[in-house]
Structures are given as structure tokens and as C-alpha cells.
Write a protein that holds these residues in place. Structure first.
Motif, PDB file in Angstrom:
ATOM      1  N   PRO A   1       2.904  -0.358   1.205  1.00  0.00           N
ATOM      2  CA  PRO A   1       4.249  -0.952   1.340  1.00  0.00           C
ATOM      3  C   PRO A   1       5.114  -0.756   0.113  1.00  0.00           C
ATOM      4  O   PRO A   1       6.330  -0.539   0.226  1.00  0.00           O
ATOM      5  CB  PRO A   1       3.937  -2.425   1.590  1.00  0.00           C
ATOM      6  CG  PRO A   1       2.596  -2.420   2.251  1.00  0.00           C
ATOM      7  CD  PRO A   1       1.836  -1.297   1.607  1.00  0.00           C
TER       8      PRO A   1
ATOM      9  N   ALA B   1       6.271   7.815   6.069  1.00  0.00           N
ATOM     10  CA  ALA B   1       6.171   6.974   4.878  1.00  0.00           C
ATOM     11  C   ALA B   1       5.434   5.678   5.180  1.00  0.00           C
ATOM     12  O   ALA B   1       4.629   5.202   4.369  1.00  0.00           O
ATOM     13  CB  ALA B   1       7.572   6.670   4.339  1.00  0.00           C
ATOM     14  N   ARG B   2       5.678   5.098   6.349  1.00  0.00           N
ATOM     15  CA  ARG B   2       4.986   3.857   6.711  1.00  0.00           C
ATOM     16  C   ARG B   2       3.497   4.081   6.940  1.00  0.00           C
ATOM     17  O   ARG B   2       2.672   3.202   6.676  1.00  0.00           O
ATOM     18  CB  ARG B   2       5.611   3.262   7.975  1.00  0.00           C
ATOM     19  CG  ARG B   2       7.013   2.692   7.763  1.00  0.00           C
ATOM     20  CD  ARG B   2       7.421   1.817   8.940  1.00  0.00           C
ATOM     21  NE  ARG B   2       7.397   2.551  10.208  1.00  0.00           N
ATOM     22  CZ  ARG B   2       8.445   3.202  10.701  1.00  0.00           C
ATOM     23  NH1 ARG B   2       9.593   3.229  10.026  1.00  0.00           N
ATOM     24  NH2 ARG B   2       8.362   3.822  11.855  1.00  0.00           N
ATOM     25  N   ARG B   3       3.137   5.270   7.432  1.00  0.00           N
ATOM     26  CA  ARG B   3       1.729   5.535   7.748  1.00  0.00           C
ATOM     27  C   ARG B   3       0.930   6.067   6.566  1.00  0.00           C
ATOM     28  O   ARG B   3      -0.288   5.888   6.505  1.00  0.00           O
ATOM     29  CB  ARG B   3       1.629   6.547   8.903  1.00  0.00           C
ATOM     30  CG  ARG B   3       2.197   6.065  10.232  1.00  0.00           C
ATOM     31  CD  ARG B   3       1.428   4.864  10.764  1.00  0.00           C
ATOM     32  NE  ARG B   3       1.875   4.468  12.088  1.00  0.00           N
ATOM     33  CZ  ARG B   3       2.909   3.671  12.324  1.00  0.00           C
ATOM     34  NH1 ARG B   3       3.617   3.210  11.305  1.00  0.00           N
ATOM     35  NH2 ARG B   3       3.260   3.347  13.552  1.00  0.00           N
TER      36      ARG B   3
ATOM     37  N   ARG C   1       6.406   3.091   0.070  1.00  0.00           N
ATOM     38  CA  ARG C   1       6.999   3.713   1.251  1.00  0.00           C
ATOM     39  C   ARG C   1       8.387   4.279   0.962  1.00  0.00           C
ATOM     40  O   ARG C   1       8.717   5.399   1.370  1.00  0.00           O
ATOM     41  CB  ARG C   1       7.071   2.696   2.392  1.00  0.00           C
ATOM     42  CG  ARG C   1       5.710   2.352   2.975  1.00  0.00           C
ATOM     43  CD  ARG C   1       5.811   1.214   3.985  1.00  0.00           C
ATOM     44  NE  ARG C   1       4.487   0.865   4.490  1.00  0.00           N
ATOM     45  CZ  ARG C   1       4.237  -0.178   5.279  1.00  0.00           C
ATOM     46  NH1 ARG C   1       5.247  -0.983   5.648  1.00  0.00           N
ATOM     47  NH2 ARG C   1       3.016  -0.420   5.701  1.00  0.00           N
TER      48      ARG C   1
ATOM     49  N   ALA D   1       1.768   5.718   3.073  1.00  0.00           N
ATOM     50  CA  ALA D   1       1.943   5.082   1.766  1.00  0.00           C
ATOM     51  C   ALA D   1       1.786   3.579   1.903  1.00  0.00           C
ATOM     52  O   ALA D   1       1.924   3.001   2.982  1.00  0.00           O
ATOM     53  CB  ALA D   1       3.312   5.426   1.190  1.00  0.00           C
TER      54      ALA D   1
ATOM     55  N   ASP E   1      10.626   8.381   7.919  1.00  0.00           N
ATOM     56  CA  ASP E   1      10.336   6.956   7.739  1.00  0.00           C
ATOM     57  C   ASP E   1       8.995   6.582   8.345  1.00  0.00           C
ATOM     58  O   ASP E   1       8.229   5.795   7.764  1.00  0.00           O
ATOM     59  CB  ASP E   1      11.454   6.114   8.363  1.00  0.00           C
ATOM     60  CG  ASP E   1      12.777   6.258   7.619  1.00  0.00           C
ATOM     61  OD1 ASP E   1      12.735   6.647   6.422  1.00  0.00           O
ATOM     62  OD2 ASP E   1      13.834   5.998   8.214  1.00  0.00           O
TER      63      ASP E   1
END
Length: 337
Positions: free
Chosen positions: A178, A172-174, A181, A176, A169
């Protein structure tokens, strides 16, 4: 011009990364090995989670089972190592005799060539002496280094198993936007599942190879057949070089255990089994969907060995496979040709 600058920056970054990984091999190699084990053990972590166990307990159980399995393999291999050490003088003497025979043959050919051509001159540069067995006393010097790498492996594996979902997680936040993600996090988990299933299949194939190897060597009469089956099982995870190393070791074991042509029986039997496994069993069970380009596999293996030695050879293919699955969105494209 801007495109060239970007490519140059990427190339410099890649070179710097490789240099850093090489310089930090004592730390990076066991961490990479732990991450590979964590990915392969992900179904076990999911199993503990479905049983309602706390993440810390599930990670601890997976770690204990992993260490117990590795320790059991080590204990089962110990008699084989002791036997090889005991048989080393005979193997060395037979090897020296073979080298001396080759030396005499080569010297005879050189002398015959000189007589035919009438050439004079000095003696040919042929080996005149035999080297001694290498000393093993320096092995104790690397014990603290091995202990440090083992602790690094244990710690990394435990915390990865404990927090792998959070890690996905976070990535994905870093990495991609929003909107993407959720998709990236799903791809990471799907890549993990695909690679884990692939290596479960490979593990079963290697286990069957190990059992078959042990059975055939027992029929031949080679001492330590069970241990040799374990060697075949473990080393077959390292593509190309693992089976080659096993074949060389069995050739030496055959020289130590038998005389004459019978010394070739163990390596010949293993050669037949590994050919059957590589040409028929693995393609049939793994399938084309999981096939990778052999050149890509070989280059990745060489790069891993160059970068991190034996550990690099172990982790190169799993990491490459994970990257390919992730790049393809959760699948591996069929091998062409």
C-alpha cells in the motif's frame, strides 16, 4: 538450501513462461505488438484527453490513425512488390549465372589441386543443378491466420488505449505494498513516457533515413525509389537485421535494374547512409543516457525472433527498453564502454 530452491523455482517458472508464450505465439505475438504500439501512442492518447474527448473516442481515433498509417505504407509499397515480382526472372537468371560461374571456378580449383597432388578418387561433391523458383500458391493458405492476428492486434490495441491508466493502477495495487502503490504507478507512467519519447526520436531518424535513401536512389535511377525509402524507414526499426535485409534487397534490385558494376550502386549508397545514421546521427540525437548495451540488444533481438518470428523481432527491443526504464525507476543508465 532455501535460496537454491527459490532460484530453481524461478528458473522453472521462466522456462514454463517461455514455453507458454511460444505455444501461444499466434495469440501472444500480436497482443505484444499491440501493447508496444499502445505505449508508443501514449502521448497521442494524452493529447485527446487534454482536448476533453471521452476515452473511447480518443482510443478510436488513435486506432483509426494507426491503421490508416499502416495501410498507407502498405499501399505505397505495393508498386515495389509488383516490380520485384516482375523482375524476379531476371534476378534469378543473373543469380544462377553467378552461381554457375562460382561452381565452374570451384571445380577448376579442385581439378588443379588433384593434378598437383596426384590424388584420385571420385568426383567432388559439387552442385550439379539449379533449383527452381519457389511456388507462391501456398500464400493463400495463411490468409485466415493473418486475419485472426490482425483482429487480435486491433482489439488489444483499442482496449489498451482505452484502459491503460486503469491497467497501471491495477498493476500497482497487485504488485506493490500500500505504501508503494503510488510510486509504482508513477514509475509505470514515466516508463511509458520515456519509451514513447525515445521511439519518437528513432521514428524521426528513420524517416530522415528513408527520405535520404529515396532521394539518393532516385538520383541513381533505381525504379521505385520512394518505395525503397519506405522500406529503409520501416526495416530500420529492427536493429541489425533490418538494415541487413534492406541491403540484400537493394543488392537484388540493383542486379535487376542495372548491368555491370552499376548494379552495386544502390546497395553502396544505402550502406553509406546507414553508416552515417548509425555512427553519427543516432548517437548525437539519442545520447548516452538512452544507450543500451549492444550485446543485450542483440540477445533480445535473437530471443524475440526465436520466440515469435518477425513480430518478435519488432517487439523485442521496445519491450526490453520498457523493462529497463521501469527497473531503473524511469531512466536508462549510460552504456558502459
Amino acid at each position: 538450501m532455501e535460496r537454491t530452491a527459490q532460484l530453481s523455482l524461478i528458473a522453472l517458472g521462466a522456462i514454463a513462461t517461455v514455453a507458454a508464450l511460444s505455444a501461444l505465439r499466434e495469440l501472444a505475438a500480436p497482443m505484444a505488438l499491440a501493447l508496444v504500439f499502445g505505449i508508443v501512442l501514449s502521448p497521442l492518447s494524452d493529447f485527446w484527453e487534454r482536448r476533453g474527448l471521452a476515452p473511447s473516442i480518443g482510443a478510436s481515433l488513435s486506432l483509426v490513425l494507426t491503421l490508416a498509417t499502416l495501410g498507407t505504407l502498405g499501399l505505397l509499397l505495393q508498386p515495389l512488390v509488383s516490380d520485384l515480382v516482375a523482375q524476379a526472372p531476371k534476378v534469378w537468371a543473373d543469380s544462377q549465372a553467378l552461381l554457375k560461374a562460382f561452381h565452374d571456378l570451384l571445380k577448376g580449383l579442385v581439378d588443379a589441386s588433384r593434378e598437383v597432388s596426384g590424388a584420385g578418387g571420385g568426383e567432388a561433391a559439387l552442385p550439379q543443378g539449379m533449383v527452381g523458383l519457389p511456388s507462391l500458391s501456398g500464400a493463400l493458405m495463411i490468409a485466415p491466420q493473418i486475419a485472426a492476428q490482425l483482429l487480435t492486434f486491433i482489439g488489444t490495441l483499442f482496449f489498451f488505449l482505452l484502459t491503460r491508466i486503469e491497467i497501471y493502477d491495477w498493476a500497482a495495487r497487485r504488485l506493490a505494498s500500500p505504501a508503494g502503490r503510488g510510486q509504482l504507478a508513477q514509475r509505470l507512467r514515466h516508463a511509458e513516457t520515456t519509451v514513447s519519447r525515445y521511439f519518437l526520436t528513432i521514428t524521426l531518424i528513420n524517416a530522415a533515413l528513408g527520405i535520404a535513401t529515396a532521394g539518393v536512389l532516385e538520383l541513381i535511377g533505381l525504379p521505385g525509389a520512394l518505395s525503397w525509402g519506405i522500406v529503409a524507414f520501416v526495416l530500420n526499426f529492427v536493429v541489425y537485421l533490418g538494415p541487413a535485409a534492406t541491403a540484400v534487397a537493394l543488392a537484388l534490385a540493383g542486379v535487376a535494374a542495372f548491368d555491370g558494376a552499376a548494379a552495386l550502386f544502390p546497395v553502396a549508397a544505402y550502406g553509406a547512409l546507414i553508416t552515417l545514421e548509425g555512427q553519427f546521427v543516432t548517437p548525437a540525437l539519442v545520447g548516452r543516457r538512452m544507450a543500451l548495451n549492444p550485446l543485450l540488444v542483440f540477445v533480445a533481438l535473437l530471443f524475440g525472433l526465436w520466440l515469435w518470428g518477425a513480430i518478435g523481432g519488432i517487439v523485442a527491443i521496445p519491450l526490453m527498453l520498457w523493462g529497463v526504464v521501469l527497473q531503473n525507476g524511469g531512466g536508462i543508465e549510460p552504456r558502459q564502454g
